[in-house]
Design an enzyme around this catalytic site. Sequence first.
Site, PDB file in Angstrom:
ATOM      1  N   CYS A  25      64.033  22.549  -6.918  1.00 46.67           N
ATOM      2  CA  CYS A  25      65.450  22.192  -7.039  1.00 46.67           C
ATOM      3  C   CYS A  25      65.933  22.401  -8.465  1.00 46.67           C
ATOM      4  O   CYS A  25      65.294  21.932  -9.414  1.00 46.67           O
ATOM      5  CB  CYS A  25      65.660  20.739  -6.635  1.00 46.67           C
ATOM      6  SG  CYS A  25      67.356  20.159  -6.844  1.00 46.67           S
TER       7      CYS A  25
ATOM      8  N   CYS B  62      69.389  15.081 -11.962  1.00 45.81           N
ATOM      9  CA  CYS B  62      69.431  14.193 -10.802  1.00 45.81           C
ATOM     10  C   CYS B  62      68.203  13.279 -10.786  1.00 45.81           C
ATOM     11  O   CYS B  62      67.086  13.715 -11.035  1.00 45.81           O
ATOM     12  CB  CYS B  62      69.490  15.022  -9.528  1.00 45.81           C
ATOM     13  SG  CYS B  62      69.294  14.058  -8.014  1.00 45.81           S
TER      14      CYS B  62
ATOM     15  N   CYS C  11      64.573  12.573  -7.154  1.00 50.44           N
ATOM     16  CA  CYS C  11      63.188  12.976  -6.895  1.00 50.44           C
ATOM     17  C   CYS C  11      62.306  12.660  -8.099  1.00 50.44           C
ATOM     18  O   CYS C  11      62.699  12.874  -9.241  1.00 50.44           O
ATOM     19  CB  CYS C  11      63.109  14.467  -6.589  1.00 50.44           C
ATOM     20  SG  CYS C  11      63.851  14.927  -5.018  1.00 50.44           S
TER      21      CYS C  11
ATOM     22  N   CYS D 138      71.705  19.018  -1.981  1.00 52.07           N
ATOM     23  CA  CYS D 138      70.401  18.413  -2.217  1.00 52.07           C
ATOM     24  C   CYS D 138      69.398  19.093  -1.300  1.00 52.07           C
ATOM     25  O   CYS D 138      69.617  19.173  -0.080  1.00 52.07           O
ATOM     26  CB  CYS D 138      70.455  16.910  -1.926  1.00 52.07           C
ATOM     27  SG  CYS D 138      68.830  16.105  -1.956  1.00 52.07           S
TER      28      CYS D 138
ATOM     29  N   GLN E  32      64.661   5.505  10.480  1.00 53.36           N
ATOM     30  CA  GLN E  32      63.868   6.260   9.515  1.00 53.36           C
ATOM     31  C   GLN E  32      64.524   7.615   9.231  1.00 53.36           C
ATOM     32  O   GLN E  32      64.941   8.315  10.158  1.00 53.36           O
ATOM     33  CB  GLN E  32      62.459   6.469  10.047  1.00 53.36           C
ATOM     34  CG  GLN E  32      61.626   5.209  10.113  1.00 53.36           C
ATOM     35  CD  GLN E  32      61.127   4.759   8.761  1.00 53.36           C
ATOM     36  OE1 GLN E  32      61.128   5.519   7.785  1.00 53.36           O
ATOM     37  NE2 GLN E  32      60.678   3.511   8.677  1.00 53.36           N
TER      38      GLN E  32
ATOM     39  N   TYR F 151      61.590  -8.397  12.022  1.00 57.66           N
ATOM     40  CA  TYR F 151      62.418  -7.374  11.376  1.00 57.66           C
ATOM     41  C   TYR F 151      62.469  -6.169  12.319  1.00 57.66           C
ATOM     42  O   TYR F 151      62.184  -5.035  11.939  1.00 57.66           O
ATOM     43  CB  TYR F 151      61.870  -6.989  10.006  1.00 57.66           C
ATOM     44  CG  TYR F 151      61.546  -8.164   9.110  1.00 57.66           C
ATOM     45  CD1 TYR F 151      62.536  -8.768   8.331  1.00 57.66           C
ATOM     46  CD2 TYR F 151      60.249  -8.683   9.048  1.00 57.66           C
ATOM     47  CE1 TYR F 151      62.235  -9.853   7.510  1.00 57.66           C
ATOM     48  CE2 TYR F 151      59.942  -9.756   8.233  1.00 57.66           C
ATOM     49  CZ  TYR F 151      60.935 -10.346   7.460  1.00 57.66           C
ATOM     50  OH  TYR F 151      60.627 -11.415   6.662  1.00 57.66           O
TER      51      TYR F 151
ATOM     52  N   GLU G 161      65.493 -10.052  14.503  1.00 56.43           N
ATOM     53  CA  GLU G 161      66.146  -9.126  13.575  1.00 56.43           C
ATOM     54  C   GLU G 161      67.354  -9.808  12.944  1.00 56.43           C
ATOM     55  O   GLU G 161      68.130 -10.487  13.624  1.00 56.43           O
ATOM     56  CB  GLU G 161      66.570  -7.860  14.318  1.00 56.43           C
ATOM     57  CG  GLU G 161      67.569  -6.971  13.614  1.00 56.43           C
ATOM     58  CD  GLU G 161      67.099  -6.488  12.254  1.00 56.43           C
ATOM     59  OE1 GLU G 161      67.938  -6.414  11.339  1.00 56.43           O
ATOM     60  OE2 GLU G 161      65.896  -6.182  12.103  1.00 56.43           O
TER      61      GLU G 161
ATOM     62  N   ASP H 245      57.719  -5.604   9.892  1.00 59.51           N
ATOM     63  CA  ASP H 245      58.316  -4.419   9.260  1.00 59.51           C
ATOM     64  C   ASP H 245      59.438  -4.880   8.335  1.00 59.51           C
ATOM     65  O   ASP H 245      60.616  -4.610   8.581  1.00 59.51           O
ATOM     66  CB  ASP H 245      58.840  -3.463  10.335  1.00 59.51           C
ATOM     67  CG  ASP H 245      59.328  -2.138   9.755  1.00 59.51           C
ATOM     68  OD1 ASP H 245      59.095  -1.889   8.558  1.00 59.51           O
ATOM     69  OD2 ASP H 245      59.950  -1.365  10.500  1.00 59.51           O
TER      70      ASP H 245
ATOM     71  N   CYS I 115      57.136  -0.389   3.172  1.00 62.64           N
ATOM     72  CA  CYS I 115      57.673   0.725   2.398  1.00 62.64           C
ATOM     73  C   CYS I 115      57.486   0.508   0.901  1.00 62.64           C
ATOM     74  O   CYS I 115      57.889   1.357   0.106  1.00 62.64           O
ATOM     75  CB  CYS I 115      59.149   0.942   2.722  1.00 62.64           C
ATOM     76  SG  CYS I 115      60.208  -0.472   2.374  1.00 62.64           S
TER      77      CYS I 115
END
Length: 349
Positions: A72, A80, A83, A159, A185, A214, A238, A279, A306
Amino acid sequence: MVGTRAEVEVGPIAHGGFCVARLDGRAVFVRHSLPGERVVIEVTEGATGDTFWRADAVEVLSASPDRVPAPCPYAGPDACGGCDFQHVSRGRQRSLKGEVVSEQLRRLAGLDVAVTVEQVPGDDEGLRWRTRQRYVERPDGGKAMRKHRSHELVPVDECLLEAPHGPRHVAMGIDFEVADGGFWQVHPGAPDALVEAVLGVLDPQPGESALDLYAGVGLFARFLQDRVGESGRVVAVEGDRRASRLSITNAPGIEATAGDVGEVLAASYDGAFDLVVLDPPREGAKRTVVEQVVARTPRAVAYVACDPAALARDVAIFAEHGYALVSLRAFDVFPMTHHVECVALLAPR
């Protein structure tokens, strides 16, 4: 001091997309570098009395064999900030992420775990996977991205992470209904990979009871319900009311409750459950929820994470209550960035 330049030897990778170097005894968190390189850094944040500084590698004096040209044109120092690893070969990106997960588990949970980060299908050599992409609109109508840890804008044409199509809410061949702006996701290969991993570690049996915390729009609840069958029970909790309502549509036969997970568990569903799926958001489940989970004496807990630091902190809390980390899989569903998704199995010792 901001703007200071110096030569440094780059040390190990750390959580957050940077490597650690030392300058006059001070830790410096260096982006756009790789372990073992010798680089010229420019300090981007920090003052004389600070215990650490942040910096960019602005010149590479001795390059790692894993360094590659960034695909990129907007990636790199003073550009940017989306990343972290465009300058890193794909295989080395995954091994760096595995090292970070291992380091967090060692530092925060006292565990020595080797972690292999698995590639998932659905991207083009680490590009074109982000099915939800947001740009900042410039006054002239053009597009922009923000610099790292800044509101300053970088004009862009596109992007390279952006997928050629928007989100397709499909998992294991089944369509899911998701509200506008609702969570799903962003990597097209993530739902299948995570569902397969969760079912693989839990091995749900007909007649068992499962608690999906969750639960979102019912991604895991749907397939748990299929496995436990009519004689079993799946409860999905949730916080987002729209997502909770949709989980009933997406996973017929489940029980769904909308509300803060900790508050719901404190007030209801206090019987035993065979299985639990956790989650949580990036900050993790935390002590209150973990202790509510172990109070229900599940035979197995699948923790989808995550953030490796939050995962490690919660694994340590589970250990206090007799639940050990049995296995861990990690998935590269955020290529070119430092982010990684993990599925951990916790079970009574």
